[in-house]
Design an enzyme around this catalytic site. Structure first.
Site, PDB file in Angstrom:
ATOM      1  CE1 TYR A 182     -54.704  56.633 -56.911  1.00  0.00           C
ATOM      2  CE2 TYR A 182     -56.827  56.470 -58.014  1.00  0.00           C
ATOM      3  CZ  TYR A 182     -55.497  56.843 -58.020  1.00  0.00           C
ATOM      4  OH  TYR A 182     -54.952  57.413 -59.136  1.00  0.00           O
ATOM      5  CG  HIS A 233     -50.718  44.317 -60.072  1.00  0.00           C
ATOM      6  ND1 HIS A 233     -51.789  44.297 -60.918  1.00  0.00           N
ATOM      7  CD2 HIS A 233     -50.777  45.512 -59.445  1.00  0.00           C
ATOM      8  CE1 HIS A 233     -52.459  45.440 -60.824  1.00  0.00           C
ATOM      9  NE2 HIS A 233     -51.860  46.196 -59.927  1.00  0.00           N
ATOM     10  CG  HIS A 260     -54.300  46.668 -55.761  1.00  0.00           C
ATOM     11  ND1 HIS A 260     -54.942  47.886 -55.641  1.00  0.00           N
ATOM     12  CD2 HIS A 260     -53.900  46.601 -57.061  1.00  0.00           C
ATOM     13  CE1 HIS A 260     -54.957  48.503 -56.809  1.00  0.00           C
ATOM     14  NE2 HIS A 260     -54.326  47.753 -57.683  1.00  0.00           N
ATOM     15  CE  LYS A 263     -55.875  43.545 -66.592  1.00  0.00           C
ATOM     16  NZ  LYS A 263     -55.261  43.795 -65.270  1.00  0.00           N
ATOM     17  CD  GLN A 283     -51.707  58.402 -59.769  1.00  0.00           C
ATOM     18  OE1 GLN A 283     -52.484  57.907 -58.985  1.00  0.00           O
ATOM     19  NE2 GLN A 283     -50.948  59.411 -59.465  1.00  0.00           N
ATOM     20  CB  SER A 285     -57.623  51.391 -62.068  1.00  0.00           C
ATOM     21  OG  SER A 285     -57.050  51.443 -63.333  1.00  0.00           O
TER      22      SER A 285
HETATM   23  N1  GTA Z   1     -60.398  39.510 -58.655  1.00  0.00           N
HETATM   24  O1  GTA Z   1     -63.748  42.565 -59.258  1.00  0.00           O
HETATM   25  C1  GTA Z   1     -62.563  42.271 -59.410  1.00  0.00           C
HETATM   26  C2  GTA Z   1     -61.610  43.136 -60.010  1.00  0.00           C
HETATM   27  N2  GTA Z   1     -61.671  44.376 -60.574  1.00  0.00           N
HETATM   28  C3  GTA Z   1     -62.816  45.247 -60.683  1.00  0.00           C
HETATM   29  C4  GTA Z   1     -60.433  44.722 -60.987  1.00  0.00           C
HETATM   30  N3  GTA Z   1     -59.587  43.723 -60.719  1.00  0.00           N
HETATM   31  C5  GTA Z   1     -60.274  42.725 -60.124  1.00  0.00           C
HETATM   32  N4  GTA Z   1     -59.857  41.525 -59.673  1.00  0.00           N
HETATM   33  C6  GTA Z   1     -60.767  40.713 -59.109  1.00  0.00           C
HETATM   34  N5  GTA Z   1     -62.079  41.082 -58.968  1.00  0.00           N
HETATM   35  O2  GTA Z   1     -55.316  43.894 -62.266  1.00  0.00           O
HETATM   36  C7  GTA Z   1     -58.154  43.701 -60.939  1.00  0.00           C
HETATM   37  C8  GTA Z   1     -57.733  44.278 -62.271  1.00  0.00           C
HETATM   38  C9  GTA Z   1     -56.325  44.803 -61.994  1.00  0.00           C
HETATM   39  C10 GTA Z   1     -56.350  45.081 -60.499  1.00  0.00           C
HETATM   40  C11 GTA Z   1     -56.361  46.561 -60.214  1.00  0.00           C
HETATM   41  O3  GTA Z   1     -57.553  44.536 -59.990  1.00  0.00           O
HETATM   42  O4  GTA Z   1     -57.742  43.312 -63.305  1.00  0.00           O
HETATM   43  P1  GTA Z   1     -54.846  48.625 -60.695  1.00  0.00           P
HETATM   44  O5  GTA Z   1     -55.605  49.396 -59.673  1.00  0.00           O
HETATM   45  O6  GTA Z   1     -53.382  48.796 -60.686  1.00  0.00           O
HETATM   46  O7  GTA Z   1     -55.500  49.043 -62.048  1.00  0.00           O
HETATM   47  O8  GTA Z   1     -55.124  47.087 -60.546  1.00  0.00           O
HETATM   48  P2  GTA Z   1     -55.317  48.571 -63.536  1.00  0.00           P
HETATM   49  O9  GTA Z   1     -54.222  47.613 -63.698  1.00  0.00           O
HETATM   50  O10 GTA Z   1     -55.328  49.775 -64.377  1.00  0.00           O
HETATM   51  O11 GTA Z   1     -56.686  47.873 -63.746  1.00  0.00           O
HETATM   52  P3  GTA Z   1     -57.338  47.292 -64.976  1.00  0.00           P
HETATM   53  O12 GTA Z   1     -58.759  47.591 -64.832  1.00  0.00           O
HETATM   54  O13 GTA Z   1     -57.002  45.886 -65.111  1.00  0.00           O
HETATM   55  O14 GTA Z   1     -56.719  48.075 -66.257  1.00  0.00           O
HETATM   56  C12 GTA Z   1     -55.642  47.542 -66.928  1.00  0.00           C
HETATM   57  C13 GTA Z   1     -55.405  48.176 -68.258  1.00  0.00           C
HETATM   58  O15 GTA Z   1     -55.071  47.087 -69.093  1.00  0.00           O
HETATM   59  C14 GTA Z   1     -56.634  48.845 -68.798  1.00  0.00           C
HETATM   60  O16 GTA Z   1     -56.337  50.172 -69.109  1.00  0.00           O
HETATM   61  C15 GTA Z   1     -56.970  48.046 -70.046  1.00  0.00           C
HETATM   62  O17 GTA Z   1     -57.124  48.882 -71.139  1.00  0.00           O
HETATM   63  C16 GTA Z   1     -55.805  47.111 -70.271  1.00  0.00           C
HETATM   64  N6  GTA Z   1     -56.188  45.728 -70.597  1.00  0.00           N
HETATM   65  C17 GTA Z   1     -55.605  45.012 -71.553  1.00  0.00           C
HETATM   66  N7  GTA Z   1     -56.120  43.788 -71.631  1.00  0.00           N
HETATM   67  C18 GTA Z   1     -57.087  43.712 -70.705  1.00  0.00           C
HETATM   68  C19 GTA Z   1     -57.995  42.693 -70.311  1.00  0.00           C
HETATM   69  N8  GTA Z   1     -58.002  41.510 -70.883  1.00  0.00           N
HETATM   70  N9  GTA Z   1     -58.846  42.960 -69.302  1.00  0.00           N
HETATM   71  C20 GTA Z   1     -58.831  44.141 -68.698  1.00  0.00           C
HETATM   72  N10 GTA Z   1     -58.006  45.141 -69.029  1.00  0.00           N
HETATM   73  C21 GTA Z   1     -57.129  44.939 -70.023  1.00  0.00           C
END
Ligand code: GTA
Length: 324
Positions: free
Chosen positions: A261, A266, A264, A194, A257, A259
């Protein structure tokens, strides 16, 4: 405000980009969204200047493929903005009243960046994840975790291949900010998806542990204290060195939870209102460490509260078990 380490080049990085990086680079040159057709706007936020789209693209064999695209206006950078305004750009008057004026300013493309995150092929689960839905709080006891949540995670969580690609240096190797290579207590620290890394105001990194099999907060015990302490201490030091932000300017937390598992942590700039920092989702690493120090089985046994979206399969599992 620009920070001391912000503009520092990453000359100390080892560039051992893996196959995924090369693939990604090749895909960037091509169009990652060939023949994109919008199916639905999943969600939009005027405040966050973000829109989440579901569309279809032509796959490799011309078959249609689902894609999720997140478009997000990039944050301003103080330096380039002051540069722009100093050059007397044309500004179209929208409204003027006494000392108050509203203008329309069209910045050049380099100052008008839109970040596009592309997930393809996107699964049904990805599409639902970004769809705006009602959310409900769940109170998950230790027993609920074992009986309902764990079987669910084992059956249908998101793929964590992207995590293994990072740990094996097959992807994003050139983005690694810091690594402790110890297989038991080590981790990789790198910019989160992000963050565009252009300004520290919205700094966002993740520390991914090397050890496999630690799914989430629920699995953490006193055995993991050395790992958690390393992430806390070395993560802060690495961010101070590279980006100039002190440990007390960082929000360091785990999601429950999550996303994905694979454990990691933040790291976000304290002033940044990152998604997922609400009280029902973010658990400060400092608190996690202290809770486990007090009771090694703290996270195995205590009731944890979190929100689930209306049509999330895990919510259905809780309903089926008569727990919601
Ligand atoms: N460097 O390939 C990756 C990668 N992926 C697939 C995920 N992450 C990655 N980082 C790198 N390379 O912070 C990151 C994600 C997240 C972390 C996983 O790994 O950006 P998590 O397991 O606790 O899950 O963290 P989380 O936080 O739900 O993940 P995710 O996908 O970011 O979802 C966040 C929520 O925020 C979503 O429900 C979404 O609706 C919302 N959101 C709001 N703004 C955004 C945005 N700009 N981008 C993404 N999601 C957003």
């Amino acid at each position: 405000m620009a920070q001391p380490g912000e503009k520092r080049k990453r000359e100390d990085d080892t560039n051992n980009g893996g196959t995924e990086d090369k693939d990604n680079a090749a895909r960037e040159v091509e169009n990652p969204l060939p023949g994109f057709r919008l199916s639905a706007v999943l969600r939009e936020s005027a405040r966050d200047k973000t829109i989440f789209l579901h569309g279809q693209v032509s796959g490799d064999d011309e078959a249609k493929e689902d894609a999720v695209v997140i478009l997000e206006r990039a944050p301003f950078q103080a330096e380039s903005v002051s540069d722009l305004l100093g050059k007397n750009p044309p500004m179209t008057l929208q409204l003027k009243n006494d000392i108050y004026g509203v203008y329309h300013l069209s910045p050049p493309p380099e100052l008008n960046e839109v970040k596009a995150t592309v997930i393809r092929p996107a699964t049904e689960k990805h599409i639902k994840k970004y769809l705006r839905q009602e959310v409900y709080l769940i109170q998950e006891s230790g027993e609920d975790y074992k009986n309902i949540t764990l079987p669910f995670i084992q059956a249908q969580s998101f793929s964590i291949q992207w995590v293994y690609n990072i740990l094996e240096k097959k992807a994003e190797a050139d983005r690694i900010v810091y690594e402790n290579a110890d297989p038991e207590n080590g981790f990789v620290l790198l910019p989160d998806f992000k963050w565009n890394q252009k300004q520290v105001e919205d700094l966002y990194l993740i520390a991914i542990c090397h050890k496999r099999g630690i799914k989430s907060l629920r699995d953490l015990t006193a055995d993991h204290l050395p790992l958690l302490r390393n992430i806390m201490k070395e993560g802060k030091e690495a961010i101070l060195k590279r980006f100039g932000l002190q440990g007390n300017q960082l929000r360091i937390y785990l999601h429950y939870q999550p996303s994905y598992y694979h454990l990691h942590v933040h790291f976000t700039a304290l002033g940044h209102d990152a998604p997922g920092t609400t009280v029902e989702r973010a658990h400060l690493l400092n608190d996690v460490i202290q809770n486990i120090e007090m009771d090694s089985r703290y996270y195995e046994t205590r009731t944890l509260t979190y929100a689930l979206r209306e049509d999330e399969a895990l919510l259905k599992s809780f309903k089926d078990a008569g727990k919601f």
